[in-house]
Design an enzyme around this catalytic site. Structure first.
Site, short mmCIF file in Angstrom:
data_model
loop_
_atom_site.label_atom_id
_atom_site.label_comp_id
_atom_site.label_asym_id
_atom_site.label_seq_id
_atom_site.Cartn_x
_atom_site.Cartn_y
_atom_site.Cartn_z
N GLY A 53 0.84 -1.19 0.00
CA GLY A 53 0.00 0.00 0.00
C GLY A 53 0.87 1.24 0.00
O GLY A 53 2.08 1.17 0.24
N CYS A 80 5.50 -5.82 1.44
CA CYS A 80 5.77 -4.39 1.31
C CYS A 80 5.21 -3.62 2.51
O CYS A 80 5.74 -3.73 3.61
CB CYS A 80 5.24 -3.88 -0.02
N TYR A 81 4.14 -2.83 2.36
CA TYR A 81 3.56 -2.15 3.52
C TYR A 81 3.14 -3.17 4.58
O TYR A 81 3.29 -2.91 5.79
CB TYR A 81 2.35 -1.32 3.08
N HIS A 166 7.66 -7.66 -3.92
CA HIS A 166 6.35 -8.13 -4.37
C HIS A 166 6.49 -9.48 -5.10
O HIS A 166 6.86 -9.51 -6.28
CB HIS A 166 5.72 -7.11 -5.32
N GLU A 168 4.09 -11.31 -6.08
CA GLU A 168 2.91 -11.53 -6.93
C GLU A 168 3.10 -11.02 -8.35
O GLU A 168 2.34 -11.41 -9.24
CB GLU A 168 1.67 -10.90 -6.30
N ASP A 222 -18.30 -12.91 -20.56
CA ASP A 222 -18.87 -12.88 -19.21
C ASP A 222 -20.37 -13.15 -19.22
O ASP A 222 -20.86 -14.03 -18.50
CB ASP A 222 -18.59 -11.52 -18.54
N LYS A 363 -11.24 -12.90 -14.73
CA LYS A 363 -11.51 -13.12 -16.15
C LYS A 363 -10.92 -14.45 -16.65
O LYS A 363 -11.56 -15.18 -17.40
CB LYS A 363 -10.96 -11.96 -16.97
#
Length: 507
Positions: A53, A80-81, A166, A168, A222, A363
């Site tokens: 963040g 991180c944060y 990070h 991710e 979708d 998605k």
């Protein structure tokens, strides 16, 4: 079903943490950072992750989680944060430091636990301006970079971990392996989140509802998958409505009607409302006003259809998980069925309840469900298309001439990408047109014509996107075709802005 809960402290990568974990068949859910301890206990997670963040933990208004979370004795990973939160909470000290952004080499000091199976070092993606000056008691440093001496810390007895980088993002080497180590080896979460089980459970849940369902279908992945799931559950109690608003891709209205009538045995109605939409958009240039007009006209048409062909008890929508979180609709666990009135401006008297069978999915997961349901490969691989259609790709007033330019130019872009083997490698590609014009030379004569903008981006889920480095000869071919085949166009430009700071669509 086992789950990992990710507390969102405002990182642009928060959703990516969930997506990465789901990729190895463990359910991960994103919740607000201030979720109550009671709600968190109800979710019964196997572990908790604090996202990154933009805040600093020493700021007066720094976002902090419910302190009782630390008493749950769950495995905890701070990113991180989130890493700095853990340092601060357990008695360490965080200080302002020189900003570290981009790739850094992480040297691994202990590879027996969170960083197991990684090797001696890796390239990690950093994005921070604070660092741990002093780590808490009972923690050890398990990884460092040249500028962050406590880039990875661990209390292995309490199963609490913090990493300054990070894992991710794709920029971090073997980042998914680090998340796997935490989720599978430390949290011991079962890999029981599969799209086959999702389809089975969703169909079972929807089969228990009563009343008829009205579903608007656009021909996109979708709404099509939502309709097929509901039809599988309740059959002809579902009625699908396709509204041709004149803002679709070239010949798309015919393709959609053919697809539904030839391939799916659903109750399908097509409504031609081109004139109605274009009349309302005449003279309108503000992009938000255009979006609102398109939404309002859909509401009118749906209301009329529901009144004449009802009664309906449910309105089905192809809402996806990022939409639920980012719209602020979800403040905790997502449910398949929720009661909600006046959604999208529908009149209260319709008293429709909302059915959102895809609201737990990203998605890429929707595409997997589509494959299970037998959706054609062509639709599976088709690029996303904005809800307001070409109204957001025609800059300024929406005119029939500009619409035609956008449709034909976009078809040329798609055809050439397909022929060159690029179409399936990218997320989205289209041509946009505005009111700007430029001088060209056609047949030895000067001509003042439209400028077409080509946009081609790579992405995983549209939350971030990068412009695609297409070969120059392919760009030249696209440009030549557009200027040769569309009389009104003299210039073709290529958009090289990424998201952020730009958006994928121009409006």
């Amino acid at each position: 079903m086992d789950r990992i809960v990710v507390l969102d402290f405002g990182s642009q990568y928060s959703h990516l943490i969930c997506r990465r974990i789901r990729e190895f068949s463990v359910y991960a859910e994103l919740v607000p950072y201030d979720i109550s301890i009671d709600k968190l206990r109800e979710m019964n997670p196997k572990g908790v992750i604090f996202s990154g963040g933009p805040s600093s933990v020493y700021s007066k208004d720094a976002p902090k989680p419910d302190a009782a979370i630390f008493q749950m004795k769950l495995p905890l990973l701070g990113i991180c944060y989130g890493h700095q939160l853990i340092v601060d909470k357990f008695g360490g000290k965080v200080k302002r430091a020189n900003k570290e952004y981009g790739h850094s080499v992480l040297t691994i000091d202990n590879n027996s636990d969170l960083l197991g199976g990684i090797g001696d070092s890796l390239r990690a993606w950093m994005s921070h301006g604070d660092e741990a000056e002093k780590i808490p008691d009972n923690f050890q440093i398990i990884g460092h970079t040249e500028r962050s001496q406590a880039a990875a810390i661990a209390n292995m007895q309490e199963l609490v971990y913090g990493i300054q980088f990070h894992p991710e993002v794709v920029h971090t080497e073997r980042g998914v392996q680090i998340l796997k180590n935490f989720v599978l080896n430390i949290c011991h979460a079962k890999q029981d989140w599969t799209m086959e089980s999702f389809v089975e459970k969703t169909v079972s849940d929807i089969s228990k509802i009563d009343g008829n369902v009205l579903c608007g279908v656009s021909g996109g992945i979708d709404s099509t998958v939502a309709a097929l799931l509901i039809h599988k559950a309740i059959g002809d109690r579902l009625k699908c409505v396709f509204v041709d608003n004149g803002l679709l891709r070239l010949d798309e209205e015919h393709e959609i009607e053919k697809m539904f009538k030839d391939n799916f045995s659903v109750n399908f109605t097509a409504i031609n409302a081109k004139k109605q939409f274009l009349d309302k958009l005449r003279g309108v240039t503000d992009p938000e006003r255009k979006r609102k007009i398109v939404g309002e006209e859909f509401v009118k048409i749906f209301t009329e259809f529901a009144e004449k062909n009802g009664p309906f008890k449910w309105l089905a929508q192809g809402t996806l998980y990022p939409d639920v979180i980012e719209s602020g609709v979800s403040k905790g666990p997502a449910a398949i069925i929720k009661t909600h009135h006046n959604v999208g401006g529908l009149p209260d008297w319709l008293d429709l309840q909302i059915l959102e069978p895809l609201r737990d999915l990203y998605k890429d997961e929707v595409r997997k469900v589509a494959a299970i349901l037998g959706v054609s490969k062509k639709l599976l691989s088709r690029h996303p298309f904005p809800g307001p259609g070409l109204a957001v790709r025609v800059i300024g007033e929406v005119t029939e001439k500009k619409l035609e330019i956008a449709k034909v130019a976009s078809k040329i872009v798609e055809d050439e990408l397909e022929a060159a083997g690029w179409y399936d490698k990218i997320w989205q590609a289209y041509a946009a047109v505005g009111d700007d014009k430029a001088v060209g030379v056609v047949g030895d004569e000067r001509k003042y014509g439209n400028i077409v903008m080509i946009r081609v981006v790579e992405s995983i889920d549209a939350m971030t996107a990068d412009w695609t480095r297409l070969p120059h000869d392919l760009l030249a071919k696209i440009s030549n075709r557009i200027t040769n085949e569309i009389d009104e166009v003299t210039w073709v430009s290529y958009v090289i802005s990424s998201k952020p700071p730009a958006t994928i669509e121009p409006q």
